[in-house]
Each structure stands twice: as structure tokens, then as C-alpha cells.
Design a protein around this motif. Structure first.
Motif, mmCIF file in Angstrom:
data_model
loop_
_atom_site.group_PDB
_atom_site.id
_atom_site.type_symbol
_atom_site.label_atom_id
_atom_site.label_comp_id
_atom_site.label_asym_id
_atom_site.label_seq_id
_atom_site.Cartn_x
_atom_site.Cartn_y
_atom_site.Cartn_z
ATOM 1 N N UNK A 105 0.882 -1.058 0.132
ATOM 2 C CA UNK A 105 0.182 0.091 -0.284
ATOM 3 C C UNK A 105 0.954 1.331 -0.155
ATOM 4 N N UNK A 106 0.438 2.559 -0.496
ATOM 5 C CA UNK A 106 1.053 3.702 -0.692
ATOM 6 C C UNK A 106 0.271 4.745 -0.819
ATOM 7 N N UNK A 107 0.752 5.957 -0.381
ATOM 8 C CA UNK A 107 -0.053 7.224 -0.800
ATOM 9 C C UNK A 107 0.071 7.641 -1.983
ATOM 10 N N UNK A 108 -0.936 8.142 -2.907
ATOM 11 C CA UNK A 108 -0.825 8.621 -3.968
ATOM 12 C C UNK A 108 -1.991 9.666 -4.417
ATOM 13 N N UNK A 109 -1.781 10.935 -4.666
ATOM 14 C CA UNK A 109 -2.515 12.040 -4.922
ATOM 15 C C UNK A 109 -3.427 12.148 -3.677
ATOM 16 N N UNK A 110 -2.852 12.197 -2.626
ATOM 17 C CA UNK A 110 -3.498 12.345 -1.204
ATOM 18 C C UNK A 110 -4.578 10.898 -0.753
ATOM 19 N N UNK A 111 -4.344 10.014 -1.656
ATOM 20 C CA UNK A 111 -5.017 8.742 -1.341
ATOM 21 C C UNK A 111 -4.403 7.700 -1.050
ATOM 22 N N UNK A 112 -4.801 6.558 -0.238
ATOM 23 C CA UNK A 112 -4.155 5.491 0.019
ATOM 24 C C UNK A 112 -4.700 4.235 -1.201
ATOM 25 N N UNK A 113 -3.711 3.750 -1.629
ATOM 26 C CA UNK A 113 -3.925 2.677 -2.703
ATOM 27 C C UNK A 113 -3.306 1.260 -2.304
ATOM 28 N N UNK A 114 -3.975 0.448 -2.687
ATOM 29 C CA UNK A 114 -3.349 -0.983 -2.391
ATOM 30 C C UNK A 114 -3.111 -2.014 -3.486
#
Length: 485
Positions: A246-255
Motif C-alpha cells: 500500500x502507498x499514498x498517491x495523490x492524497x489517497x491510500x492505494x493498495x
């Protein structure tokens, strides 16, 4: 390789990568009695690993590894022709200031002495201690590349590559060309490779080919529809092995689901031996790593020891070969094979090449700073994987008053495991510096002790020539044979 251990030589070189190969070949050609000690079974180091065998195959792997890898064959062939002695499968576990080397080879340890030592130990991947990084299925991108070079092994499960810098894209391209199931690339750089590459084209004249090469890797991934994300604050999810990242991208958490995660945040000098010798070290703010102080020939603050290649500061394979030859020229001069005037004249083309490479390296250092490797660690993130000590536990020790890095080592056991601090030294210093609100340069580094490589007690007990008065090499400080070591 000889059956009987060598008890002395004029020049000992540790490491069989581009710097070590170039140094050994030139020194031997100049008439210096030279031995190259190499942990690997064949010369080439990490970057040109298994180059001789792979160059003979002419199979799909050659196309995957590319032309830059193939260039290493010329270095190896010149070394083979030079007459330098080669000791493969040899781990150097000790070097003293007097030039005594401890070597472990084929299950046997022995001592030898050199009039001069050139360390060409290269670099190691910078550890990326994110939450979950010790789970099975997480490894360095460079380690995956090594498996391809050494054995032709490629991932068979869904793979995600995360990190900063061109190597992450190169490994992604190689993995994709090998037919592995590459799911995505997570670029942790502040700016992407595509954007920085185009911006640098008008500035770095003469390096257009290198820049365009990197842009072509990115274009190939896009053409293959491999998703490329810009990400921050990575974390690995899983119970018994990696299941997702998981990581943060464009202010959101993505998995992203993944069975294999390859991490890369650049490389750092492998300076365990110079640290154990108490050579003077400096903190390189551009590369965010410790490196031994060296002069223009690679000589360190320890009289008989020089460092060539990435072990003296990350410069890349091309520059490493030039630095290796400079160290060899200086060694030949000190030993008395060539004059200072000849040394200086022969060094001119090497220095011109190095000046050119330094421009490109400065661009890489400023553009691809290891953002994930300097971020504050989560308390649950493991800082020392050998002793399984978390960042939170280290902070608790600091709160109790353990504010010296060697105190922290003694009471937490960080740096006392099998890796001897290679994987945790920088991380522990980073946690301590952040806790004390100071910088890593102020905190310093572990005080290392011998042996610098794991060595069975049985080998030490059976050390055949431990009491022998090893014959010194007739090399003086300025090449005067009358000055004995």
C-alpha cells in the motif's frame, strides 16, 4: 587459484567488480605482484556478475541484460590476460593497518600480508525499512537482478517494483522482457524519470544517450501497459508472506496485490572494512551515506590502504574502472615500478573521464534522493532485521538516556547480528538523529570490530599461519625499497 595459501604479495586487491578488475589488470601490467581476492566464483562483481558464462550463451538473457552489462566482458578479459593472481571464493574478514589480511577460502582461514591494499568492495543496496519489509517475498531490486545474471532466475508471481532512480526502471524493464508477471511500478522519486530526463537534456550535453536510454525504459513500460504510480509512505501487507503493498498517491491510500515486492532506494558504499580500520570517514550529504575520505588517488587516512570505485562514494561502473586504474598507478609508483612523472601522465585520461562522469552523477544524486529512506520510520517498522528490533523500541531506549549510537548498539543488540550492521547501521543512526533532533553526521556510525565477515570459530582455531612471521613486502611509503613495512 593456488592450493597453498599465499603468504605475501606486493599488492592485494579486495573485490572483483569494475574497480578491482581495472586496478588489478593495470598493476600487473606494470610489473606489480598483484593478487585479487574475490568472494564470487568468477570475476565481474555485482554489476558484471557471471559475465563470462552469460556472454557465451547468446540466448534471451543476453538481450534482457543489455549492452551495458555486456561491456563488462572487456574488463574481465584484460584482467585474465594481465597475469594478476586470482583468488575466487575468498572472503576477506580482516585487514590491519600494517597490511595483514585475514582470508577465508574453501572452509579454511589463513593470513597473508600485502605491501599495499586496494579495497574495491563496491556498494550495497540501501535498506528500505518500511513496515513489513522483512516478510518473505520482499527483496531488493538489485538482488532480483543478481539472480537473473547468476542463474537466469526470473519472478514467477505477481511482482511490484517500488523505489527511486533509474535502476528501478531498468529492473522493471528486464523483469518484463523476461516474461515475468510485472503488475506495477511505484516511483517514490519527487519527480518521475520521464519528467526529469527531458528537463536534463539541454543541461547535460554529452549525456543525451544515457538520458534517452532511461526515457526509453519508461516508454517501453507504458507501451506494455504496465501501470506506473507516483507513491509515498510504502507499507507491506501480509501475515506469513507479502500479500499486498500500500502507498499514498495523490492524497489517497492505494493498495496493490503482490506476491513479490522489489524495493530500491539507491545504493551506498560498502565501507565495513574501512570503518573497522578506523579510517577517516565523511558524511556525503548529496548521496546521504558515509564514505571513507580519500585523496585524488584513492588513498585513505590509513597509510597502506586505498579505496577505488563505489566503496569511496557512488560513481557508477564506468567511473569505478577509472578510479581503479588511478589507485593502481599510485600503488605502482609507491612500490617503485613507475616514477611519479609517469604516474601523473598516465592518470590524465582517467581524470578527464572522471570529470565527465562526475557531472552526470551530480545530476542523479540531486534528482533521485532516497525519499523513503529518510522518512520517519513507523514505530512498528523493524530497524534491525537480524535482532528484530523495531524503530519504536529504539526510540524507547533513547528516551531512557541512551544517546550514543554505540550505547544503543550495546543495549539494543542492533548491529550485533550476522550482517554486522550492514543492514541497520544507517537506519539506527537515522532514528537516533531524528529522536535527538540532530543530524546523522553528529550521531556518527557504529564502532566496528573484527571479523567484518561471519567466520566459523573452527576456522579461527585452525588458523595455520597465525604465529608465522609473514614476510613483509619491500614497499616503502614513496616506493623506496629500503623502507620496510
Amino acid at each position: 587459484m593456488t592450493d597453498a595459501p599465499r603468504t605475501h604479495c606486493e599488492l592485494a586487491i579486495v573485490g572483483g567488480g569494475p574497480a578491482g578488475l581495472a586496478a588489478a589488470a593495470l598493476a600487473a601490467e606494470l610489473g606489480v605482484e598483484t593478487i585479487l581476492f574475490d568472494e564470487q566464483p568468477t570475476p565481474g562483481g555485482q554489476i558484471y556478475r557471471n559475465i563470462e558464462a552469460n556472454s557465451r550463451k547468446h540466448d534471451a538473457l543476453s538481450n534482457i541484460l543489455g549492452a551495458d552489462y555486456a561491456k563488462g566482458l572487456a574488463l574481465v578479459e584484460r584482467f585474465r590476460r594481465s597475469g594478476a593472481a586470482y583468488e575466487p571464493l575468498s572472503a576477506v574478514w580482516q585487514i590491519s593497518a600494517a597490511g595483514k589480511l585475514g582470508v577465508s577460502q574453501k572452509g579454511r582461514a589463513y593470513l597473508t600480508r600485502a605491501g599495499r591494499v586496494i579495497l574495491a568492495t563496491g556498494a550495497m543496496e540501501r535498506p528500505v525499512p518500511i513496515p513489513g519489509w522483512t516478510l518473505p517475498g520482499v527483496m531488493g531490486a538489485g538482488a532480483a537482478q543478481t539472480l537473473m545474471k547468476a542463474s537466469g532466475l526470473v519472478p514467477e508471481e505477481p511482482t511490484v517494483i517500488a523505489g527511486s532512480g533509474p535502476l528501478a526502471y531498468l529492473v522493471a524493464l528486464q523483469v518484463m522482457k523476461a516474461g515475468a508477471p510485472l503488475s506495477a511500478v511505484i516511483d517514490t522519486s519527487q519527480k518521475g524519470l520521464f519528467e526529469t530526463g527531458f528537463a536534463a537534456l539541454p543541461v547535460l550535453s554529452g549525456f543525451g544517450r544515457d538520458l534517452l536510454k532511461g526515457l526509453s525504459w519508461m516508454a517501453a513500460l507504458r507501451k506494455a501497459r504496465i501501470p506506473v504510480f507516483s507513491g509515498r509512505n510504502l507499507a507491506v501487507e501480509g501475515i506469513s508472506r507479502v500479500e499486498a503493498v500500500s502507498f499514498e498517491t495523490r492524497g489517497k491510500r492505494q493498495r496493490l496485490p503482490a506476491s513479490l515486492l522489489l524495493l530500491h532506494e539507491g545504493v551506498v558504499p560498502n565501507n565495513q572494512i574501512t570503518a573497522s580500520l578506523r579510517c577517516r570517514h565523511v558524511w556525503d550529504t548529496a548521496q546521504m551515506a558515509w564514505r571513507p575520505w580519500t585523496d585524488e588517488w584513492g588513498a585513505t587516512s590509513t597509510e597502506l590502504v586505498a579505496v577505488a570505485g563505489d566503496g569511496a562514494g557512488i560513481s557508477g561502473a564506468r567511473a569505478a574502472a577509472h578510479r581503479g586504474r588511478l589507485a593502481a598507478l599510485d600503488a605502482a609508483c609507491r612500490i617503485g615500478r613507475i616514477s611519479r612523472a609517469e604516474r601523473d601522465e598516465r592518470a590524465l585520461p582517467e581524470r578527464r573521464h572522471l570529470q565527465r562522469e562526475a557531472r552526470f552523477r551530480a545530476f542523479l544524486d540531486s534528482t533521485y534522493r532516497p525519499t523513503e529512506a529518510v522518512r520517519r520510520l513507523a514505530d512498528e517498522a523493524i530497524a534491525c532485521r537480524c535482532e528484530e528490533v523495531t524503530a519504536g523500541e529504539l526510540r524507547a531506549f533513547v528516551a531512557e538516556g541512551f544517546t550514543d549510537i554505540n550505547q544503543l548498539k550495546s543495549f539494543s543488540r542492533c548491529g550485533m547480528g550476522q550482517c554486522q550492521g550492514r543492514m541497520c547501521g544507517g537506519t539506527v543512526a537515522r532514528v537516533l538523529a531524528q529522536s535527538l533532533e540532530t543530524d546523522i553526521e553528529t550521531v556518527g556510525y557504529y564502532r566496528l570490530r573484527l571479523p567484518v565477515k561471519p567466520l566459523p570459530v573452527a576456522q579461527l582455531a585452525e588458523l595455520g599461519n597465525a604465529e608465522r612471521d609473514l614476510r613483509p613486502s619491500p614497499m616503502g611509503v614513496d616506493g623506496d625499497p629500503s623502507q620496510r613495512v
